[in-house]
Structures are given as structure tokens and as C-alpha cells.
Design a protein around this motif. Structure first.
Motif, PDB file in Angstrom:
ATOM      1  N   ILE A   1      32.636  10.123   4.809  1.00 42.44           N
ATOM      2  CA  ILE A   1      33.141  10.341   3.442  1.00 42.44           C
ATOM      3  C   ILE A   1      34.546  10.912   3.491  1.00 42.44           C
ATOM      4  O   ILE A   1      35.432  10.481   2.738  1.00 42.44           O
ATOM      5  CB  ILE A   1      32.180  11.266   2.656  1.00 42.44           C
ATOM      6  CG1 ILE A   1      30.869  10.528   2.374  1.00 42.44           C
ATOM      7  CG2 ILE A   1      32.822  11.749   1.360  1.00 42.44           C
ATOM      8  CD1 ILE A   1      29.758  11.422   1.846  1.00 42.44           C
ATOM      9  N   ASP A   2      34.791  11.876   4.385  1.00 42.49           N
ATOM     10  CA  ASP A   2      36.135  12.450   4.527  1.00 42.49           C
ATOM     11  C   ASP A   2      37.153  11.385   4.921  1.00 42.49           C
ATOM     12  O   ASP A   2      38.273  11.361   4.413  1.00 42.49           O
ATOM     13  CB  ASP A   2      36.135  13.578   5.564  1.00 42.49           C
ATOM     14  CG  ASP A   2      35.452  14.836   5.056  1.00 42.49           C
ATOM     15  OD1 ASP A   2      35.279  14.959   3.811  1.00 42.49           O
ATOM     16  OD2 ASP A   2      35.090  15.694   5.891  1.00 42.49           O
ATOM     17  N   ARG A   3      36.772  10.484   5.823  1.00 38.27           N
ATOM     18  CA  ARG A   3      37.681   9.395   6.218  1.00 38.27           C
ATOM     19  C   ARG A   3      37.967   8.478   5.034  1.00 38.27           C
ATOM     20  O   ARG A   3      39.113   8.057   4.825  1.00 38.27           O
ATOM     21  CB  ARG A   3      37.085   8.592   7.362  1.00 38.27           C
ATOM     22  CG  ARG A   3      37.330   9.208   8.724  1.00 38.27           C
ATOM     23  CD  ARG A   3      36.801   8.300   9.777  1.00 38.27           C
ATOM     24  NE  ARG A   3      35.365   8.525   9.798  1.00 38.27           N
ATOM     25  CZ  ARG A   3      34.609   8.626  10.858  1.00 38.27           C
ATOM     26  NH1 ARG A   3      35.110   8.424  12.030  1.00 38.27           N
ATOM     27  NH2 ARG A   3      33.324   8.878  10.788  1.00 38.27           N
ATOM     28  N   CYS A   4      36.960   8.180   4.257  1.00 35.11           N
ATOM     29  CA  CYS A   4      37.150   7.305   3.089  1.00 35.11           C
ATOM     30  C   CYS A   4      38.068   7.979   2.073  1.00 35.11           C
ATOM     31  O   CYS A   4      38.956   7.338   1.504  1.00 35.11           O
ATOM     32  CB  CYS A   4      35.807   6.973   2.433  1.00 35.11           C
ATOM     33  SG  CYS A   4      34.768   5.908   3.438  1.00 35.11           S
ATOM     34  N   ILE A   5      37.875   9.273   1.835  1.00 31.03           N
ATOM     35  CA  ILE A   5      38.730   9.992   0.896  1.00 31.03           C
ATOM     36  C   ILE A   5      40.166  10.025   1.409  1.00 31.03           C
ATOM     37  O   ILE A   5      41.115   9.808   0.627  1.00 31.03           O
ATOM     38  CB  ILE A   5      38.195  11.429   0.685  1.00 31.03           C
ATOM     39  CG1 ILE A   5      36.875  11.372  -0.105  1.00 31.03           C
ATOM     40  CG2 ILE A   5      39.217  12.297  -0.055  1.00 31.03           C
ATOM     41  CD1 ILE A   5      36.150  12.699  -0.181  1.00 31.03           C
ATOM     42  N   ALA A   6      40.344  10.239   2.697  1.00 26.88           N
ATOM     43  CA  ALA A   6      41.689  10.249   3.272  1.00 26.88           C
ATOM     44  C   ALA A   6      42.356   8.886   3.107  1.00 26.88           C
ATOM     45  O   ALA A   6      43.553   8.812   2.806  1.00 26.88           O
ATOM     46  CB  ALA A   6      41.631  10.635   4.756  1.00 26.88           C
TER      47      ALA A   6
END
Length: 102
Positions: A93-98
């Protein structure tokens, strides 16, 4: 006459050597095809193994959530697996948000 015989023997050996070269080249092509086929089979088997391991993992999680743990070790292992899975989801999720922010 001895020189002609010598040249003829060299010529015969050369023809034999060329014939062996062609045989080795043909065998090399065949072996390359077999290797490629086995590589494809191996890749397919690895994909199948990965899919089955994922199904097994999900079945273990589903089985662990449906009933009480049989012992404390199973319960701790389940908690550890769930923490790891949740952490993996959070990282994804953090990668997608980034990616969305960039």
C-alpha cells in the motif's frame, strides 16, 4: 605416388572430420531444443508450485481462523504469519501511495 596417397589420406580424413562436425552440430541443435523444452517445463512447474504454495498458505490461514489453535506454538505461528502478511500488505500500500504521489 607416395605423395598422391598421402594427399588422398589427408582428403579422406578431412571428409571424415567434416562429416563428424555436421553430426556434432546436428546433435548440438537437438540438445539446445531439448534444453529449451525442459526450461519451459521447469518454468511451468515452478509457477504451479508457487500457486499451490499460495493456496496452501491461504488454506492454513483459513483453517487457523476457523477454529481454536490446538496448542500455543500453532497460535504463535499463526500470529507471526498474520503479522508478516499484514506488513507485506502495508508495504505494498505504501508503494502504491508513493507511486500515486509522484
Amino acid at each position: 605416388m607416395a605423395l598422391e596417397q598421402y594427399i588422398q589420406r589427408i582428403d579422406d580424413k578431412l571428409h571424415l572430420l567434416l562429416k563428424k562436425l555436421q553430426q556434432v552440430q546436428a546433435e548440438n541443435v537437438l540438445l539446445k531444443e531439448q534444453l529449451q523444452s525442459q526450461d519451459e517445463t521447469l518454468a511451468a512447474q515452478q509457477e504451479t508450485i508457487a500457486a499451490l504454495e499460495n493456496k496452501l498458505h491461504l488454506a492454513r490461514i483459513a483453517g487457523a481462523t476457523q477454529g481454536p489453535a490446538t496448542n500455543k506454538e500453532d497460535d504463535e505461528e499463526f500470529k507471526k504469519e498474520m503479522r508478516n502478511k499484514i506488513n507485506d500488505y502495508i508495504k505494498e500500500i505504501d508503494r502504491c501511495i508513493a507511486l500515486l504521489n509522484s
